[in-house]
Scaffold this motif. Structure first.
Motif, PDB file in Angstrom:
ATOM      1  N   LEU A   1       0.826  -1.203   0.000  1.00 13.79           N
ATOM      2  CA  LEU A   1       0.000   0.000   0.000  1.00 13.79           C
ATOM      3  C   LEU A   1       0.860   1.252   0.000  1.00 13.79           C
ATOM      4  O   LEU A   1       0.533   2.257  -0.611  1.00 13.79           O
ATOM      5  N   GLU A   2       1.991   1.175   0.708  1.00  8.67           N
ATOM      6  CA  GLU A   2       2.879   2.332   0.742  1.00  8.67           C
ATOM      7  C   GLU A   2       3.492   2.607  -0.611  1.00  8.67           C
ATOM      8  O   GLU A   2       3.869   3.725  -0.922  1.00  8.67           O
ATOM      9  N   ALA A   3       3.645   1.558  -1.429  1.00  5.74           N
ATOM     10  CA  ALA A   3       4.317   1.725  -2.707  1.00  5.74           C
ATOM     11  C   ALA A   3       3.426   2.371  -3.753  1.00  5.74           C
ATOM     12  O   ALA A   3       3.903   2.717  -4.826  1.00  5.74           O
ATOM     13  N   VAL A   4       2.151   2.545  -3.443  1.00  3.42           N
ATOM     14  CA  VAL A   4       1.278   3.206  -4.418  1.00  3.42           C
ATOM     15  C   VAL A   4       1.731   4.659  -4.529  1.00  3.42           C
ATOM     16  O   VAL A   4       1.831   5.358  -3.533  1.00  3.42           O
ATOM     17  N   PRO A   5       2.026   5.125  -5.745  1.00  2.00           N
ATOM     18  CA  PRO A   5       2.586   6.469  -5.888  1.00  2.00           C
ATOM     19  C   PRO A   5       1.638   7.519  -5.314  1.00  2.00           C
ATOM     20  O   PRO A   5       0.424   7.473  -5.553  1.00  2.00           O
ATOM     21  N   ALA A   6       2.212   8.469  -4.603  1.00  2.00           N
ATOM     22  CA  ALA A   6       1.395   9.504  -3.974  1.00  2.00           C
ATOM     23  C   ALA A   6       0.621  10.302  -5.015  1.00  2.00           C
ATOM     24  O   ALA A   6      -0.499  10.749  -4.772  1.00  2.00           O
ATOM     25  N   ALA A   7       1.235  10.486  -6.188  1.00  2.54           N
ATOM     26  CA  ALA A   7       0.574  11.263  -7.240  1.00  2.54           C
ATOM     27  C   ALA A   7      -0.725  10.602  -7.665  1.00  2.54           C
ATOM     28  O   ALA A   7      -1.729  11.280  -7.924  1.00  2.54           O
ATOM     29  N   VAL A   8      -0.723   9.274  -7.743  1.00  2.00           N
ATOM     30  CA  VAL A   8      -1.928   8.562  -8.150  1.00  2.00           C
ATOM     31  C   VAL A   8      -3.027   8.773  -7.118  1.00  2.00           C
ATOM     32  O   VAL A   8      -4.190   9.015  -7.449  1.00  2.00           O
ATOM     33  N   ARG A   9      -2.645   8.707  -5.838  1.00  2.00           N
ATOM     34  CA  ARG A   9      -3.631   8.929  -4.773  1.00  2.00           C
ATOM     35  C   ARG A   9      -4.191  10.339  -4.842  1.00  2.00           C
ATOM     36  O   ARG A   9      -5.386  10.558  -4.698  1.00  2.00           O
ATOM     37  N   GLU A  10      -3.275  11.315  -5.041  1.00  2.00           N
ATOM     38  CA  GLU A  10      -3.710  12.712  -5.067  1.00  2.00           C
ATOM     39  C   GLU A  10      -4.659  12.940  -6.225  1.00  2.00           C
ATOM     40  O   GLU A  10      -5.705  13.588  -6.080  1.00  2.00           O
ATOM     41  N   ALA A  11      -4.287  12.402  -7.381  1.00  3.75           N
ATOM     42  CA  ALA A  11      -5.154  12.575  -8.547  1.00  3.75           C
ATOM     43  C   ALA A  11      -6.515  11.936  -8.288  1.00  3.75           C
ATOM     44  O   ALA A  11      -7.559  12.521  -8.593  1.00  3.75           O
ATOM     45  N   GLY A  12      -6.512  10.750  -7.706  1.00  6.24           N
ATOM     46  CA  GLY A  12      -7.761  10.059  -7.430  1.00  6.24           C
ATOM     47  C   GLY A  12      -8.667  10.873  -6.521  1.00  6.24           C
ATOM     48  O   GLY A  12      -9.859  11.033  -6.761  1.00  6.24           O
ATOM     49  N   ARG A  13      -8.072  11.403  -5.450  1.00  5.44           N
ATOM     50  CA  ARG A  13      -8.883  12.198  -4.528  1.00  5.44           C
ATOM     51  C   ARG A  13      -9.339  13.486  -5.181  1.00  5.44           C
ATOM     52  O   ARG A  13     -10.465  13.941  -4.976  1.00  5.44           O
ATOM     53  N   GLY A  14      -8.445  14.091  -5.976  1.00  4.68           N
ATOM     54  CA  GLY A  14      -8.801  15.329  -6.661  1.00  4.68           C
ATOM     55  C   GLY A  14      -9.962  15.137  -7.621  1.00  4.68           C
ATOM     56  O   GLY A  14     -10.751  16.056  -7.846  1.00  4.68           O
ATOM     57  N   LEU A  15     -10.078  13.945  -8.187  1.00  2.00           N
ATOM     58  CA  LEU A  15     -11.168  13.667  -9.112  1.00  2.00           C
ATOM     59  C   LEU A  15     -12.484  13.461  -8.375  1.00  2.00           C
ATOM     60  O   LEU A  15     -13.540  13.411  -8.978  1.00  2.00           O
ATOM     61  N   GLY A  16     -12.400  13.277  -7.061  1.00  2.00           N
ATOM     62  CA  GLY A  16     -13.632  13.122  -6.307  1.00  2.00           C
ATOM     63  C   GLY A  16     -13.887  11.715  -5.819  1.00  2.00           C
ATOM     64  O   GLY A  16     -15.003  11.380  -5.442  1.00  2.00           O
ATOM     65  N   MET A  17     -12.844  10.855  -5.791  1.00  5.28           N
ATOM     66  CA  MET A  17     -13.045   9.517  -5.229  1.00  5.28           C
ATOM     67  C   MET A  17     -13.014   9.601  -3.716  1.00  5.28           C
ATOM     68  O   MET A  17     -12.225  10.340  -3.159  1.00  5.28           O
ATOM     69  N   SER A  18     -13.869   8.820  -3.078  1.00  6.32           N
ATOM     70  CA  SER A  18     -13.834   8.765  -1.620  1.00  6.32           C
ATOM     71  C   SER A  18     -12.634   7.918  -1.214  1.00  6.32           C
ATOM     72  O   SER A  18     -12.077   7.194  -2.025  1.00  6.32           O
ATOM     73  N   ARG A  19     -12.225   8.021   0.038  1.00  4.38           N
ATOM     74  CA  ARG A  19     -11.074   7.258   0.504  1.00  4.38           C
ATOM     75  C   ARG A  19     -11.280   5.761   0.316  1.00  4.38           C
ATOM     76  O   ARG A  19     -10.387   5.036  -0.104  1.00  4.38           O
ATOM     77  N   ILE A  20     -12.461   5.302   0.646  1.00  8.54           N
ATOM     78  CA  ILE A  20     -12.734   3.874   0.511  1.00  8.54           C
ATOM     79  C   ILE A  20     -12.760   3.482  -0.952  1.00  8.54           C
ATOM     80  O   ILE A  20     -12.240   2.437  -1.345  1.00  8.54           O
ATOM     81  N   GLY A  21     -13.370   4.355  -1.770  1.00  2.00           N
ATOM     82  CA  GLY A  21     -13.412   4.083  -3.197  1.00  2.00           C
ATOM     83  C   GLY A  21     -12.016   3.975  -3.767  1.00  2.00           C
ATOM     84  O   GLY A  21     -11.713   3.091  -4.565  1.00  2.00           O
TER      85      GLY A  21
END
Lengths: 383, 252, 308
Positions: free
Chosen positions: B145-165
């Protein structure tokens, strides 16, 4: 204001263990199981000094996250752990004085739970103090020192665990020595074979996949199965060539153990040698070649040092694994601490089991910590 | 995307198929091999283990490993996820300390210590295996889970995905190969430890081995060892192909 | 469309954003620019609440952003970051479809939209649809990122130094691309950069920040001709102010309609700089101007370029 949920959880766990589980168990003789003795009863008989450090640990979750408070909690944890060990010993001595001479007092689940909770709180505080790995190891040793002193001083002599040790001293020492012998004897062929194999796999791309496929298959086979599979061929060998039987290569015992352990140790070691060499930056190698170094010189003066940290890390994993596997080897008659453990298991004597398990765990922890220290030293040297 | 299989070559050359078939054949057909063992070990009175059928032993072994692994996976992945979310970050140090301590315990020791507390039989084996199996799974879940790039997480959240999603659609699928590697290690170790579990009264493929060692019956040892060894290899191959399938997108 | 009213953000004791107030109207291409540490990225991230403000009010389409459910808010905005952040295990198609599938559009509608965006960003020409991000070039990845941000037809597009990690040629191509998209779709764009050239090229309005405070807001020409203070003057660039002005104004703004000049004409949308460059090469003091269809509409005189 609650500042630390982890400490709260651990403190709560410790309290629950102390309240619900027996601290020690007192059995009238070796065969019957013990009558549980609660923490409260033990405290009443002269353990009130423990309450001081215990109180600190209980409020630790609410203390501010500043260095003086953190050090206070560390100190309290160390004193508390030594305290309950001493308490167990003192209570056992008390019961020995007032009870039958063949009665035994053994450490019960409550003791272990409380000790573990306090130890984890200590580890958590050391973590929060953000010490370097070396400092953390020194701190851990320091924390263990009072307990070691108690053991050595004989204050715990009436606890059944130490009585078992006292009764079987020779057997124990022989088993311990044998265990260490086996691990060390395994390391020689492991290094002799593993390092070249790892280097070969790294230098020649074509060899990498086959080498690791084969080693992986070996690693997958359950240890008892490998020990078992080696018995027959080695026994046949010994029958065919009696000379081998005389130097110890027979079905039962040392030879199949060391062969199997070596086979198991090859994968982690070779894999780490390969990874360590992979990790050496290509431009450093290029610069060295450009300076006119021969491949031998490059290996000895450059690669070795840069690859050392990862290699030592692999060695650490390998040795700890070997210590654990040697326990299983007792089933094929190799001796070692596993023999004591299994003896305890079959006789349903927890003390004997602990007598076998504790030294193994302590050895593994010591090797693990020591190697980690070496790795951090090597990493600093390479930087 | 065409239906490419993970791995090269036609379906019938798949090593998993061959080793799997060999395993099943051996387990089912063990009684038929009695003459072979009798010939190899003429001095043995009982060249074939017959107290339980190897089918029964294999089933018991697989059940024990499957049950304990199921518990380990559920608890382990949950713990790993918890510790990498903001809610659980505090507990990260504790979990890592526990994992580090656990690594230094040989699996056999956990088995041996479970007995005086729980008694003999299947239960101490199950609990010990589940407990010991947690370690690689927790460790790998956290690492993956730590290896998931931070940029991908940021983009995902910026697009409107919930944390669980995000966890369900992005983090876990990306971390899956590493997590499955942890499960693989855990299961393989468990298969080995379950073989020794016959010393605590559980009936597994290790029972003929232990019995053979105690009673100097090499044939028993051989039978048990080959079957359990084959089981481990089959399971490992299965995991390898599954992992390759998970990473298909990387090759494309 | 977006308004900041005395907004502040505090990190570790320092005001990263300090009582910031400005507005972005619908359809504008607003560029937030400043030296590093000026708080421009933080400001952008407060719009879609990836960072929550400590004081002040941020309004989006008239509503306080704090009053809206955060995920619903974000789905109404497109978000593009420098490293792309494409989901590596999803195809280009699936990446672009990310928000529409979150919004549970019908499959047909999603397919149609993906097709339209692939075309808008010229990705269909390069056969990117079924590929994975790691198989694409940096420029292609960023274009997919923009397509993904536009997929659910958001009201506003937030872009955080989106072209910073690309080589100069690709960067320029994408700048042209985003300008074209802005012209074609009329979307409101809030764009963060530290590159003044990029800002002057793309912005309809520039917001200059320094240490979290607003220094000046204005059109590129306003900033070039009437900088509020020395900081702005330095930041916008001391050297070649004339060249920069030339690069902004278009021929259409200074053409004399109706007149005819010899030689191949230049497009009305070309910059004065390009026109001057052509005149120098031809050794002429005038050049014909044509509309997009190629019909001559007038002449541009050298004298008119330097006229006030």
């Amino acid at each position: 204001m609650l500042r630390d949920r982890v400490l709260l959880l651990l403190a709560a766990g410790g309290v629950a263990g102390a309240a619900a589980l027996p601290f020690v168990a007192h059995a009238p003789n070796r065969l019957l199981s013990g009558v549980p003795v609660a923490f409260g009863a033990v405290l009443a008989d002269g353990g009130l000094l423990i309450l001081g450090p215990a109180a600190v640990l209980l409020v630790a979750a609410w203390l501010p996250a500043r260095r003086p408070y953190q050090l206070l909690v560390v100190g309290a944890a160390v004193v508390f752990m030594a305290g309950i060990v001493w308490l167990a010993g003192a209570h056992a001595a008390l019961l020995a004085r007032t009870g039958s001479p063949i009665a035994r007092t053994s450490l019960a689940s409550g003791f272990w739970v409380v000790l573990l909770a306090a130890a984890l709180m200590l580890a958590e505080m050391l973590h929060r103090l953000a010490l370097s790995p070396a400092a953390r190891i020194v701190a851990g040793l320091g924390a263990a020192l009072p307990i070691v002193a108690l053991v050595v001083s004989g204050a715990l002599g009436h606890l059944s665990l130490l009585q078992e040790y006292a009764n079987r001293r020779d057997v124990f020492e022989e088993a311990l020595l044998r265990h260490i012998e086996i691990v060390l004897a395994t390391m020689l062929p492991t290094l002799a074979l593993g390092v070249p194999l790892g280097m070969l796999a790294q230098r020649r791309a074509a060899w990498r996949a086959p080498v690791f496929s084969v080693l992986n298959v070996v690693q997958t086979i359950p240890s008892i199965a490998l020990f078992g599979l080696l018995l027959e061929p080695l026994a046949d060998l010994a029958r065919a060539v009696p000379a081998l039987g005389r130097i110890g290569i027979g079905g039962i015992g040392l030879a199949p153990t060391i062969i199997a352990l070596t086979l198991y140790s090859l994968l982690p070691l070779a894999r780490n040698v390969t990874a360590a060499l992979d990790d050496v930056p290509a431009d450093v190698l290029e610069a060295a070649r450009g300076m006119g170094m021969t491949s031998g010189q490059i290996l000895w003066r450059v690669e070795l040092w840069l690859a050392l940290p990862i290699f030592l890390s692999g060695l650490r994993i390998t040795i700890v694994q070997a210590i654990g596997l040697t326990v299983v080897a007792a089933l094929i008659g190799a001796g070692g601490l596993g023999a004591i453990m299994f003896q305890g298991l079959f006789a349903n004597a927890l003390d004997l089991v602990m007598l076998g398990v504790l030294p193994v765990v302590l050895m593994a922890v010591a090797v693990d910590a020591g190697m980690k220290l070496l790795v951090s030293l090597a990493a600093r040297h390479a930087a | 995307m065409s239906g490419r299989r993970a791995g090269k070559g036609p379906a019938w050359a798949n090593p998993l198929l061959w080793t799997g078939a060999a395993f099943v054949a051996l387990v089912v057909g063990m009684p038929a091999l009695k003459p072979l063992f009798a010939a190899l070990f003429p001095y043995l009175e009982r060249p074939l283990y017959t107290q339980e059928s190897f089918v029964a032993l294999a089933v018991a072994h697989v059940e024990l490993v499957a049950a304990s692994s199921a518990v380990s996976v559920l608890v382990g992945v949950a713990a790993g996820v918890f510790v990498t979310q903001p809610a659980g970050v505090d507990f990260r140090g504790l979990v890592e300390t526990l994992v580090a301590i656990g690594q230094t315990f040989p699996p056999v020791a956990v088995l041996a210590m479970a007995v005086p507390v729980i008694g003999f039989g299947m239960w101490p084996a199950l609990i010990a295996l589940a407990l010991y199996g947690l370690l690689p799974i927790v460790e790998n879940t956290v690492a993956g889970l730590e290896a998931v790039p931070a940029a991908v997480r940021e983009a995902g959240r910026g697009l409107g995905m919930s944390r669980i999603g995000l966890l369900y659609r992005v983090d876990l699928p990306l971390a899956a190969p590493v997590i499955v590697a942890g499960i693989r290690t855990s299961v393989i170790i468990n298969i080995g430890t379950a073989a020794i579990a016959s010393t605590v009264g559980a009936t597994t493929l290790g029972t003929p081995i232990i019995l053979g060692l105690n009673g100097a019956n090499v044939a028993y040892v051989l039978q048990g060892a080959v079957v359990v060894g084959l089981l481990a290899i089959v399971v490992d191959l299965g995991f390898e192909q599954f992992t390759a399938r998970l990473q298909r997108w990387k090759r494309g | 469309m977006i308004s900041f009213d005395s907004v502040s953000k505090n990190f570790g004791g320092a005001n990263v954003v300090d009582r910031l107030s400005f507005t972005v109207e619908a359809g504008e291409f607003a560029v937030l620019i400043g030296p590093s540490g000026s708080g421009k990225s933080t400001t952008l991230k407060m719009i879609n609440r990836l960072i929550d403000r400590d004081a002040g009010v941020i309004r989006f389409d008239g509503q306080d952003v704090q009053a809206v459910a955060v995920e619903a808010l974000r789905r109404r905005m497109g978000y593009v970051i420098q490293s792309g952040g494409l989901f590596p295990n999803w195809t280009v198609e699936r990446n672009i479809a990310a928000v529409p599938s979150l919004l549970r559009w019908s499959r047909a509608r999603i397919a149609e939209r993906v097709e339209a965006l692939l075309h808008l960003l010229r990705l269909d020409e390069e056969g990117c649809r079924g590929r994975y991000p790691h198989q694409l070039s940096g420029g292609q990845q960023q274009r997919v990122g923009v397509a993904r941000a536009l997929a659910a037809d958001p009201d506003v597009l937030l872009m955080d130094e989106p072209f910073g990690a690309l080589d100069p040629i690709t960067r320029e191509a994408l700048q042209v691309e985003i300008a074209r998209i802005h012209a074609e779709t009329g979307k409101t764009i809030v764009f963060v950069t530290h590159d003044m050239q990029e800002a002057l090229k793309l912005a309809s309005r520039i917001v200059i920040l320094d240490h979290g405070r607003l220094v000046q807001v204005g059109t590129p020409i306003e900033l070039l001709t009437a900088p509020a203070n020395d900081f702005v003057r330095e930041f916008v660039g001391q050297d070649d102010p004339g060249g920069r002005l030339l690069a902004i104004e278009t021929v259409a703004q200074r053409v004399r309609a109706g007149e005819v000049a010899p030689g191949p004409p230049i497009a009305a949308s070309a910059t004065l700089r390009q026109a001057l460059s052509a005149m120098i090469v031809r050794h002429e003091d005038r050049i014909g101007v044509a509309d997009p269809a190629g019909r001559p509409i007038g002449t541009l005189y050298l004298a008119d370029i330097v006229r006030r």
